[in-house]
Design a protein around this motif. Structure first.
Motif, PDB file in Angstrom:
ATOM      1  N   GLY A 108       0.835  -1.238   0.015  1.00  0.00           N
ATOM      2  CA  GLY A 108      -0.046  -0.025   0.216  1.00  0.00           C
ATOM      3  C   GLY A 108       0.704   1.333   0.064  1.00  0.00           C
ATOM      4  O   GLY A 108       1.733   1.143  -0.438  1.00  0.00           O
ATOM      5  N   LEU A 109       0.382   2.339   0.672  1.00  0.00           N
ATOM      6  CA  LEU A 109       1.081   3.514   0.416  1.00  0.00           C
ATOM      7  C   LEU A 109       1.836   3.798   1.746  1.00  0.00           C
ATOM      8  O   LEU A 109       1.538   3.214   2.941  1.00  0.00           O
ATOM      9  CB  LEU A 109       0.009   4.489   0.513  1.00  0.00           C
ATOM     10  CG  LEU A 109      -0.634   4.765  -0.730  1.00  0.00           C
ATOM     11  CD1 LEU A 109      -2.120   5.683  -0.371  1.00  0.00           C
ATOM     12  CD2 LEU A 109       0.108   5.624  -1.693  1.00  0.00           C
ATOM     13  N   PRO A 110       2.908   4.243   1.694  1.00  0.00           N
ATOM     14  CA  PRO A 110       3.878   4.503   2.864  1.00  0.00           C
ATOM     15  C   PRO A 110       3.176   5.493   3.914  1.00  0.00           C
ATOM     16  O   PRO A 110       2.425   6.056   3.477  1.00  0.00           O
ATOM     17  CB  PRO A 110       5.215   4.626   2.125  1.00  0.00           C
ATOM     18  CG  PRO A 110       5.268   4.456   0.780  1.00  0.00           C
ATOM     19  CD  PRO A 110       3.500   4.485   0.582  1.00  0.00           C
ATOM     20  N   PRO A 111       3.341   5.099   5.148  1.00  0.00           N
ATOM     21  CA  PRO A 111       2.900   6.105   6.047  1.00  0.00           C
ATOM     22  C   PRO A 111       3.158   7.620   5.570  1.00  0.00           C
ATOM     23  O   PRO A 111       4.246   7.960   5.161  1.00  0.00           O
ATOM     24  CB  PRO A 111       3.594   6.006   7.462  1.00  0.00           C
ATOM     25  CG  PRO A 111       3.917   4.560   7.302  1.00  0.00           C
ATOM     26  CD  PRO A 111       4.441   4.317   5.768  1.00  0.00           C
ATOM     27  N   GLY A 112       2.215   8.569   5.786  1.00  0.00           N
ATOM     28  CA  GLY A 112       1.912   9.891   5.391  1.00  0.00           C
ATOM     29  C   GLY A 112       2.266  10.071   3.640  1.00  0.00           C
ATOM     30  O   GLY A 112       2.325  11.368   3.384  1.00  0.00           O
ATOM     31  N   PRO A 145      -3.646  -8.232  -8.339  1.00  0.00           N
ATOM     32  CA  PRO A 145      -4.571  -6.906  -8.038  1.00  0.00           C
ATOM     33  C   PRO A 145      -5.552  -7.410  -6.997  1.00  0.00           C
ATOM     34  O   PRO A 145      -6.122  -8.132  -6.926  1.00  0.00           O
ATOM     35  CB  PRO A 145      -5.476  -6.569  -9.426  1.00  0.00           C
ATOM     36  CG  PRO A 145      -5.270  -7.953 -10.258  1.00  0.00           C
ATOM     37  CD  PRO A 145      -4.059  -8.694  -9.646  1.00  0.00           C
ATOM     38  N   MET A 146      -5.624  -6.193  -6.153  1.00  0.00           N
ATOM     39  CA  MET A 146      -6.494  -6.143  -5.222  1.00  0.00           C
ATOM     40  C   MET A 146      -7.517  -5.323  -5.205  1.00  0.00           C
ATOM     41  O   MET A 146      -7.429  -4.221  -5.422  1.00  0.00           O
ATOM     42  CB  MET A 146      -5.610  -6.003  -3.730  1.00  0.00           C
ATOM     43  CG  MET A 146      -4.349  -7.191  -3.557  1.00  0.00           C
ATOM     44  SD  MET A 146      -3.688  -6.990  -2.002  1.00  0.00           S
ATOM     45  CE  MET A 146      -4.609  -8.217  -1.042  1.00  0.00           C
ATOM     46  N   HIS A 147      -8.739  -5.573  -4.404  1.00  0.00           N
ATOM     47  CA  HIS A 147      -9.956  -4.755  -4.336  1.00  0.00           C
ATOM     48  C   HIS A 147      -9.463  -3.452  -3.952  1.00  0.00           C
ATOM     49  O   HIS A 147      -8.679  -3.261  -3.074  1.00  0.00           O
ATOM     50  CB  HIS A 147     -11.062  -5.506  -3.535  1.00  0.00           C
ATOM     51  CG  HIS A 147     -12.538  -4.809  -3.663  1.00  0.00           C
ATOM     52  ND1 HIS A 147     -12.627  -3.566  -2.968  1.00  0.00           N
ATOM     53  CD2 HIS A 147     -13.410  -4.955  -4.311  1.00  0.00           C
ATOM     54  CE1 HIS A 147     -13.988  -3.178  -3.184  1.00  0.00           C
ATOM     55  NE2 HIS A 147     -14.287  -4.139  -4.023  1.00  0.00           N
ATOM     56  N   GLY A 155      -2.607  -3.027  -1.682  1.00  0.00           N
ATOM     57  CA  GLY A 155      -2.248  -3.349  -2.833  1.00  0.00           C
ATOM     58  C   GLY A 155      -2.814  -2.122  -3.686  1.00  0.00           C
ATOM     59  O   GLY A 155      -4.015  -1.838  -3.890  1.00  0.00           O
ATOM     60  N   VAL A 156      -1.613  -1.382  -4.135  1.00  0.00           N
ATOM     61  CA  VAL A 156      -1.794  -0.024  -4.773  1.00  0.00           C
ATOM     62  C   VAL A 156      -2.272  -0.406  -6.340  1.00  0.00           C
ATOM     63  O   VAL A 156      -2.656   0.438  -7.133  1.00  0.00           O
ATOM     64  CB  VAL A 156      -0.791   0.655  -4.907  1.00  0.00           C
ATOM     65  CG1 VAL A 156      -0.282   1.447  -3.485  1.00  0.00           C
ATOM     66  CG2 VAL A 156       0.588   0.208  -5.405  1.00  0.00           C
ATOM     67  N   VAL A 157      -2.083  -1.794  -6.652  1.00  0.00           N
ATOM     68  CA  VAL A 157      -2.493  -2.322  -8.063  1.00  0.00           C
ATOM     69  C   VAL A 157      -4.009  -2.755  -7.805  1.00  0.00           C
ATOM     70  O   VAL A 157      -4.094  -3.914  -7.086  1.00  0.00           O
ATOM     71  CB  VAL A 157      -1.868  -3.371  -8.687  1.00  0.00           C
ATOM     72  CG1 VAL A 157      -2.202  -3.789  -9.566  1.00  0.00           C
ATOM     73  CG2 VAL A 157      -0.185  -2.639  -8.667  1.00  0.00           C
ATOM     74  N   SER A 158      -4.862  -1.987  -8.357  1.00  0.00           N
ATOM     75  CA  SER A 158      -6.464  -2.469  -8.025  1.00  0.00           C
ATOM     76  C   SER A 158      -7.260  -3.082  -8.807  1.00  0.00           C
ATOM     77  O   SER A 158      -8.109  -3.690  -8.604  1.00  0.00           O
ATOM     78  CB  SER A 158      -7.136  -1.213  -7.448  1.00  0.00           C
ATOM     79  OG  SER A 158      -6.601  -0.393  -6.726  1.00  0.00           O
TER      80      SER A 158
END
Length: 280
Positions: A108-112, A145-147, A155-158
């Motif tokens: 996912g997205l790193p913190p911040g 890919p994730m929801h 998962g940033v690949v959706s």
């Protein structure tokens, strides 16, 4: 126990019976008449890679996939190097276990961080850096890919479209995609994307989308037929794309985890015969 020909392509993903140890999962898979199992790195590590590989070899089971690699969207150099090293190890583990596919959960997205496109680009770069080692070990990297509900933390690949946009920069034997009904059932024109994927489909994972969602959405997967997914249509599309590999049942659900494993396998086998097998 001898495998059941009607269940020849059905695979138990270890997370479906999360309370089972690796030994119990192997024995339960065999007792249910299955010939394939999807392994997770943590239960393998619990007994040691050499022991796990020995047990698998003795069992005669195929390893449909190894979960998981990935989680490489970090931006700090030391963290990126650590993620790369861990993924190299995961590739080696997959090769030792006889798994042709290492499933990659991008992260996912790193913190911040709110730069979703940047995180997705880092994931693509990280995959490219892994390809030479994966090729040398005979392992295909499978982008999962994730929801979108998991875009921030897992998962940033959706979408399958996004996963294919990354995978198509590489040979299909090096990088493919994981088609998971839970993550992709909602995607517009997903049947077109499945057709586009073709021989890049390295794993077909099934479970249902159930409502209401639990407080921990990660545990919102259900047994096939208990929710909202059209398995005949989805499976027909995967079959039409040319996929002939194993079908993994991967369920994260507290109630299912609390059910005796042999009962879970009996139910999933029956649902597979009803909802999946006729459309392969």
């Amino acid at each position: 126990m001898r495998s059941d020909p009607a269940l020849a392509r059905l695979s138990l993903n270890q997370r479906t019976t999360a309370e089972w140890t690796l030994r119990e999962a192997i024995d339960g898979t065999l007792a249910a008449g299955l010939s394939s199992i999807g392994l997770w790195r943590e239960p393998v590590a619990d007994v040691g890679l050499e022991v796990a590989a020995k047990w698998i070899a003795e069992s005669g089971l195929r390893v449909s996939s190894l979960c998981r690699g990935g989680f490489f969207t970090v931006s700090e150099p030391a963290a990126r190097a650590a993620a790369h090293a861990d993924n190299l190890t995961a590739i080696d583990e997959a090769a030792t276990l006889g798994a042709r596919t290492l499933v990659l959960v991008p992260g996912g997205l790193p913190p911040g961080d709110t730069d979703l496109a940047g995180a997705r680009a880092r994931a693509a770069e990280a995959i490219a850096e892994l390809v030479p080692h994966a090729r040398s070990r005979g392992v295909t990297l499978g982008i999962e890919p994730m929801h979108p509900i998991f875009a921030a933390d897992r998962g940033v690949v959706s979408t399958l479209r996004q996963a294919l946009d990354i995978a198509e920069d590489f040979d299909p034997s090096d990088v493919g995609v994981v088609v998971d009904t839970y993550h992709l059932w909602w995607e517009p024109s997903v049947e077109d994307q499945i057709a586009r994927a073709g021989d890049r489909i390295v794993s077909y994972q099934v479970c249902d989308w159930i409502t209401p969602l639990p407080a921990d959405t990660l545990l919102g997967r259900g047994m096939m037929g208990d929710g909202h997914i059209d398995f005949p249509t989805f499976t027909s599309a995967v079959a039409a794309a040319g996929y002939t590999g194993d079908i993994e049942v991967e369920i994260f659900n507290a109630d299912i985890w609390a059910t005796p494993g042999d009962e879970v396998l009996a139910r999933m086998s029956q649902r597979y015969l009803e909802l999946i097998a006729p459309f392969l």
